[in-house]
Scaffold this active site. Sequence first.
Site, mmCIF file in Angstrom:
data_model
loop_
_atom_site.group_PDB
_atom_site.id
_atom_site.type_symbol
_atom_site.label_atom_id
_atom_site.label_comp_id
_atom_site.label_asym_id
_atom_site.label_seq_id
_atom_site.Cartn_x
_atom_site.Cartn_y
_atom_site.Cartn_z
ATOM 1 N N HIS A 1 0.938 -1.112 0.006
ATOM 2 C CA HIS A 1 -0.126 0.171 0.028
ATOM 3 C C HIS A 1 0.869 0.917 -0.077
ATOM 4 C CE1 HIS A 1 -3.969 2.088 1.591
ATOM 5 N NE2 HIS A 1 -3.121 2.991 1.314
ATOM 6 N N HIS B 1 1.545 5.166 -2.369
ATOM 7 C CA HIS B 1 0.952 6.354 -3.472
ATOM 8 C C HIS B 1 2.148 7.187 -3.953
ATOM 9 C CE1 HIS B 1 -3.056 6.491 -1.484
ATOM 10 N NE2 HIS B 1 -2.525 5.990 -0.165
ATOM 11 N N LYS C 1 1.675 10.907 -5.198
ATOM 12 C CA LYS C 1 1.889 11.710 -4.161
ATOM 13 C C LYS C 1 3.158 12.144 -3.707
ATOM 14 C CE LYS C 1 -3.157 11.105 -2.606
ATOM 15 N NZ LYS C 1 -3.371 10.366 -3.311
ATOM 16 N N HIS D 1 -9.504 2.124 1.002
ATOM 17 C CA HIS D 1 -9.039 3.063 2.353
ATOM 18 C C HIS D 1 -10.327 3.238 3.151
ATOM 19 C CE1 HIS D 1 -5.946 4.046 -0.410
ATOM 20 N NE2 HIS D 1 -5.409 4.994 0.436
ATOM 21 N N GLU E 1 -10.337 5.608 8.077
ATOM 22 C CA GLU E 1 -9.080 6.181 8.515
ATOM 23 C C GLU E 1 -9.443 7.169 9.397
ATOM 24 O OE1 GLU E 1 -4.944 7.847 6.453
ATOM 25 O OE2 GLU E 1 -6.514 7.216 5.083
ATOM 26 N N ASP F 1 2.717 3.129 3.078
ATOM 27 C CA ASP F 1 1.699 4.257 2.573
ATOM 28 C C ASP F 1 2.225 5.458 2.104
ATOM 29 O OD1 ASP F 1 -0.804 5.265 2.734
ATOM 30 O OD2 ASP F 1 -1.176 5.767 4.715
ATOM 31 N N ASN F 2 1.979 6.611 2.377
ATOM 32 C CA ASN F 2 2.480 8.011 1.956
ATOM 33 C C ASN F 2 3.855 8.048 2.478
ATOM 34 O OD1 ASN F 2 -0.564 8.212 2.472
ATOM 35 N ND2 ASN F 2 -0.040 9.686 0.890
#
Length: 437
Positions: free
Chosen positions: A79, A81, A84, A230, A233, A335-336
């Site tokens: 997972h 991104h 971004k 998602h 969250e 994640d990010n």
Amino acid sequence: MHLFENARVPAACVPAELIAGAPAPDALEPWVSCDICIEGSTIQAVRAGDTTVGLWPETPPATTDLGGAITWPGLLDAHTHLDKTHTWDRAPNPRGEFWDAIRILREDALANWTPEDVHRRADFALRSAWAHGTVALRTHLDSSEQLGQESHAVIAELRDQWAGRIAVQTVSLCNLASFMERDADYVIEMSRRYGASAVGGFPQPGPDLPAQLDYLLAAAKEAGLGVDLHVDESSLLHAECLRATAEAVLRNDFPYTVTCGHCCSLSLHDDERAASTIDLLRRTDIRVIALPLCNTYLQGRKWTPDGRPLSSQWRGLTRVHELMEAGLTVACASDNVRDAFFAWGDYDLLEVFHASVRIGHLDTRLPAAPGVVTTAAAKIMDLPHYGTVGPGAPADLIVTAARSFSEFLARPGAPRRLVHGEGFREAAPPDFRELTT
């Protein structure tokens, strides 16, 4: 052909036959001493004591003694991104708030996400992941009629460029209300054109949610795509999108893999309600991804009325232990990375593992814990053989400087050596100055 001797491999990552033929792994030191035979780009055989799986060579090949080092298979980041990533320098989020992050990155996307910009940042991210030992990565890409075409095209190009090193998957990330109202045909067509593995979104609690989930599942089923969402969250007690997703999967008899990331608010539900939701998940075989770095950064922030920060009483990690106890597939991921949702990170899954053990108290189930960045992630990504040290697995190993889990967990920044094929490869991440020149 090359033989790597005396490797201490996490027990969760070796074939079951080797575990059956050896003493039970120690609860605090759950590794198995293995010799690993590699031919070309694939592990051919693994031996532990008197037990061998795979075809062991008659003639001993060239050998390297790893000296009892804790040795991992290549890792899987289920997972992320990439659209971004590495935008923090131009689009920071000083308060670290979730809804601020959404606004900041939406503005950045509309202003700056050209194909050249996305390619530069995503390729840097993949080179970082590769330098740390990642061999498979799934990225969510914002997708609508207004946004996503260029990101999907760029990542499809990078998928081809990185084939044989990192297996890159994509998920079309959309707003479920917009998907149902106008974007569905466009998003599904884009997903097919650029080889997405799943369609996803960020469901929100409300009376329209069951219909939105039914519509998404029907579209994904017709397209032959999995679903990767998602979910919850937030710290909202009434947020039960995870439960609604499980009910929708059962109601629609959805045949493909369903994954739910985050699931933060499940930790705030009372034990009886949480257990009921987890039982629904077990009936559907929904897989769960916890994001300990990003969620402990974003969730639970508190402020005084005049804007001064206060200490948090909750940090957003889902009920990892209860989910594992129920036999569900649970992974952890990056994640990010260096964007408005999470200011730091480097696509280093051993950092993610260290954080997961410390924040999630996975030291109390250490024999199973390595699966969160190996075998569980491989199941979510439908990549058989990945995340294991066994015959047929990719010939990628991470040889740490530690000889025990105690040493390994004590020094998160310790150096590592990377095996790719029959030899060692470079393990140096790219210089951040590339992103600012």
